[in-house]
Write a protein that holds these residues in place. Sequence first.
Motif, mmCIF file in Angstrom:
data_model
loop_
_atom_site.group_PDB
_atom_site.id
_atom_site.type_symbol
_atom_site.label_atom_id
_atom_site.label_comp_id
_atom_site.label_asym_id
_atom_site.label_seq_id
_atom_site.Cartn_x
_atom_site.Cartn_y
_atom_site.Cartn_z
ATOM 1 N N LYS A 118 0.827 -1.207 0.000
ATOM 2 C CA LYS A 118 0.000 0.000 0.000
ATOM 3 C C LYS A 118 0.857 1.252 0.000
ATOM 4 C CE LYS A 118 -4.009 -1.904 2.374
ATOM 5 N NZ LYS A 118 -3.873 -2.691 3.619
ATOM 6 N N ASP A 119 2.055 1.157 0.535
ATOM 7 C CA ASP A 119 2.905 2.345 0.601
ATOM 8 C C ASP A 119 4.329 1.893 0.904
ATOM 9 O OD1 ASP A 119 3.806 4.983 0.774
ATOM 10 O OD2 ASP A 119 1.909 5.642 1.625
ATOM 11 N N VAL A 120 5.250 2.851 0.951
ATOM 12 C CA VAL A 120 6.606 2.526 1.405
ATOM 13 C C VAL A 120 6.567 2.318 2.913
ATOM 14 C CG1 VAL A 120 7.780 3.728 -0.452
ATOM 15 C CG2 VAL A 120 7.154 4.958 1.605
ATOM 16 N N ALA A 121 7.677 1.828 3.470
ATOM 17 C CA ALA A 121 7.663 1.473 4.887
ATOM 18 C C ALA A 121 7.448 2.697 5.772
ATOM 19 C CB ALA A 121 8.962 0.765 5.269
ATOM 20 N N PHE A 122 8.069 3.826 5.417
ATOM 21 C CA PHE A 122 7.967 5.013 6.276
ATOM 22 C C PHE A 122 7.440 6.187 5.459
ATOM 23 C CE2 PHE A 122 11.857 2.674 7.628
ATOM 24 C CZ PHE A 122 11.283 2.054 8.734
ATOM 25 N N PRO A 123 6.128 6.314 5.322
ATOM 26 C CA PRO A 123 5.575 7.382 4.470
ATOM 27 C C PRO A 123 5.947 8.772 4.960
ATOM 28 C CG PRO A 123 3.893 5.792 5.073
ATOM 29 C CD PRO A 123 5.087 5.476 5.897
ATOM 30 N N MET A 195 8.339 -5.599 3.101
ATOM 31 C CA MET A 195 6.983 -5.447 2.590
ATOM 32 C C MET A 195 6.743 -6.230 1.305
ATOM 33 S SD MET A 195 6.275 -1.568 3.701
ATOM 34 C CE MET A 195 4.521 -1.853 3.703
ATOM 35 N N TYR A 526 -5.157 3.353 -2.336
ATOM 36 C CA TYR A 526 -4.457 2.270 -1.631
ATOM 37 C C TYR A 526 -3.860 1.251 -2.595
ATOM 38 C CZ TYR A 526 -6.178 4.019 2.786
ATOM 39 O OH TYR A 526 -6.406 4.818 3.878
ATOM 40 N N HIS B 20 -1.618 2.224 8.239
ATOM 41 C CA HIS B 20 -2.507 1.525 7.313
ATOM 42 C C HIS B 20 -1.772 0.577 6.381
ATOM 43 C CE1 HIS B 20 -1.124 4.587 4.436
ATOM 44 N NE2 HIS B 20 -1.449 3.694 3.537
ATOM 45 N N HIS B 21 -0.501 0.849 6.118
ATOM 46 C CA HIS B 21 0.168 0.057 5.094
ATOM 47 C C HIS B 21 0.876 -1.160 5.649
ATOM 48 C CE1 HIS B 21 2.909 3.071 6.606
ATOM 49 N NE2 HIS B 21 3.915 2.336 6.215
ATOM 50 N N PHE B 22 0.801 -1.385 6.957
ATOM 51 C CA PHE B 22 1.375 -2.607 7.523
ATOM 52 C C PHE B 22 0.260 -3.579 7.861
ATOM 53 C CE2 PHE B 22 4.875 0.357 8.685
ATOM 54 C CZ PHE B 22 5.875 -0.299 7.997
ATOM 55 N N GLN B 27 5.185 -6.674 11.959
ATOM 56 C CA GLN B 27 5.810 -6.214 10.718
ATOM 57 C C GLN B 27 6.222 -4.748 10.850
ATOM 58 O OE1 GLN B 27 3.260 -5.660 7.358
ATOM 59 N NE2 GLN B 27 4.857 -6.112 5.866
ATOM 60 N N ALA B 31 10.062 -3.495 10.639
ATOM 61 C CA ALA B 31 10.448 -2.508 9.629
ATOM 62 C C ALA B 31 11.105 -1.317 10.297
ATOM 63 C CB ALA B 31 9.228 -2.078 8.829
#
Lengths: 573, 291
Positions: A118-123, A195, A526, B20-22, B27, B31
């Motif tokens: 859905k996104d990179v690890a650290f938006p 991810m 998303y 939301h992305h995890f 995890q 990360a």
Amino acid sequence: MSAVNIPPKPKLNYLNCDKTIRSWLLTLDHKRIGVMYLISTLTAFFVGGMLAEVIRTQLLVPKGLIFHATKHMSSFAAYKHYNQVFTLHGIIMVFMVLIPIIVAGLGNVVIPLMLGAKDVAFPRLNLISFYLYAGGAVMAIVSTVCGAVDTGWTFYTPYSITTETYVCFMVGGIVMIGFSSIFTGINFIVTIHKMRPPGMTWFRMPLFLWGIYATSIIQVAATPVIGVTLLLLILERVMHIGFFNAALGGSPVLFQDFFWFYSHPAVYIMILPAMAIISEIVPTFSRKHIFGYEFIALSSLAIALIGFLVWGHHMFVNGQSAELDTIFSFLTFLVAVPSAVKVFSWMATMYKGAIKLDTPMLYAISFIILFTVGGLTGVILGCIAEDVVLHDTYFVVGHFHYVMFGGTIIAFLGGLHYWWPKITGKMYNETMGRITCVLLFIGVNVTFFPQLIVGAEGMPRRYASYLPQYQGYMIASTVGAYIQLVAFLMMAGYLIHSIFRGRKAPDNPWGGATLEWTAASPPTHYNFDDTPLAIEDCYDYSYIKYDPAIDGYVRTDMPAKPAEEPETAPAHG
Amino acid sequence: MSEAMQVEVNPQVVKKHLAHHFDTMQQQFDAGKLGMWLFLATEVLLFSGLFCAYGVYRALHPQIFQFAGLYLDPISGLINTIVLLTSGFTMALGVRFAHTGNRKGLSVCLILTMLGGFGFLGIHGYEYFGKYRQRLLWGTNYHPTVAPDGQKLLPAVGLIPPLARPKPIEAAPWHHLTLMGKRGFNVVHSNLAPAPIGVQGVVSKAKLPAPTGPYSQPNNVQIFFGAYFLMTGLHSLHVIIGIGLMLWLLIRNIRGDFGPSYFAPVEFVGLYWGIVDMVWMFLFPLLYLAH
């Protein structure tokens, strides 16, 4: 499963889900940050390109067409402006264009999509990194307005300590851009580590991710050193700390060592993602499985690691010991091996493939040709005896422009055209794209090949004037630069046109098998409705068929079991 | 890369802290931890540039480091080392308390760690002030008012006596310092007899030659003080940032954010503080024990 490919109903995507300015400036969405990076880096590219046109115009006549002695100005004062122009060209192109344009621009958009994430690890870190880049650019502008730097993009001491131009602001800006690059690198390494979707092992990743992974390692491991080096340079100017000042017991050569310890690996920060793009385009447009997957993947890491050990080849003539020269020369030759492994793998992928000469593929082929010229001239320069002669001549300029422009920028343009339908949801005019690519290819060669010749004949780089015997080559080079300008204006024209008037892009216009083509064009906020499973081989094109109804490709069938070695994909298309 | 720290699953915490992305808190934690380690690697590289410069200059001019090292007081450096390592211990204890959900213990540990950080900065600031009074500064600002034996050369600035008074060594008064131009360089070399503490080093204090006249310090001593202020200054900056982070953790802890199912920020600041300690463990011998 054609149900996936029914033309999507008017659906909210990442571009139109929230239209306020604020939602763009404070976005944490990797796609929007990627688009902001693309816009900023392309703006910087425009500025740097116009400065290049100024340089080329200046060199039309031996005494200099723009900056030359007049009644009111000595040639020394006039030529100082030329120094400022080529310095700005170098700084903008290296630090604000070549380093971030693929990794932070295209990479931000594509990496999470390729991972089905859905996104990179650290938006949030991603957004911080963008604003560090923007802040660095602002500082560079301040420096340019107050008194543009005239040291050359290398900031060699002692001149960078004594010049009256605004080195501190410029260098401070570059330190900020460096931190932006570090944070992007950390972000992508963690994203690729943590991810990946279920089923995607390291050796099932698309090669683009391998290239970005290797690049990120260099960004994380090399950039802090340039940070501290440039910090020391600032302290040198402000506090006279004496580290790089021979008069205070310091060593200017130490600066060169520190500088190239970063700046040579930085060359691989620029070229590795370019190679990564080519590794995606070539199999997709050859409709054939990539040749030598593991070799391409590991050669990226090999280039990244060996790239740390070759910085001394920039300093063959500065009094370095002969033993060091020999070692650095050998390692420089060594780094050519993994690069050649890649080139041969791409050629073997194309061999007996069903090649479609669409715009991205034309750029990929241009890249292979131009990068080969650039790489081989690099091997020539890595040879000590030849480097002593060719050092600081136009041969070096020709060499690195073949690699940086013919390599990185051409590959970036290939990637931009490849993912343009995914980013904007629109198709550009294919005919215009092909014509522009060919024109650009001609322009690059007309610009930079004469520079190789004139350099071999002895013309030094960075000079504002030259001997009349070189004028023919210089005029040819300038004509090439104008051809490039025309090509870029055409490109800007049809790309901008496509945003407003372009045909709606199908989800998979090229028949790529990596995960980003399973998302909508443009993707939703998303990215995916549910996490996709990446069990299949991402270079197996046998089940991706052309569907004339949507003028795009669809997955006809998921293979029941992931094929172990689908060597012979049926040629199609 | 590190042993897996298990994060307890707690639906309420997941709702509050999972981005939301995890997919899972585990995890997200893994990360974050990988990212933190990478960031710390870049920190080490940032310092390693300075260590590298130190190494080059020490190899080129060992006499500078032998001479100038006499100006630094290893005792105050040692006290600082003890203070910082103690604070490292309390920080690690705090991380443990966060794992076990001991809120009170975590708060106490954070406060103790911050006090350690302030103590370190205080002692260090005092040392800096002493160096400033004696004009033992970097580059062109190096105009020492005191010889390493403590003998005054020029009127000292300020009132407080320096903490880091060098151990006395037998030597004659030292009066060859000259100034050249207002932006010129402080020429500290002389044509006088070579230093008793030169390249060969001090064999023992008793064996120093009898003072026979003015002796000279080696050339370019300012390089050492450039390195000293740069390295310790950058390190102190990291200490200040660390104290700020702990204040943030303390506020969040009082609010009740941390527990066995969410302790990532505490863990990461703990790692950061570990690096701060580690860098000092290299700085202390390189600078304070240089002679």
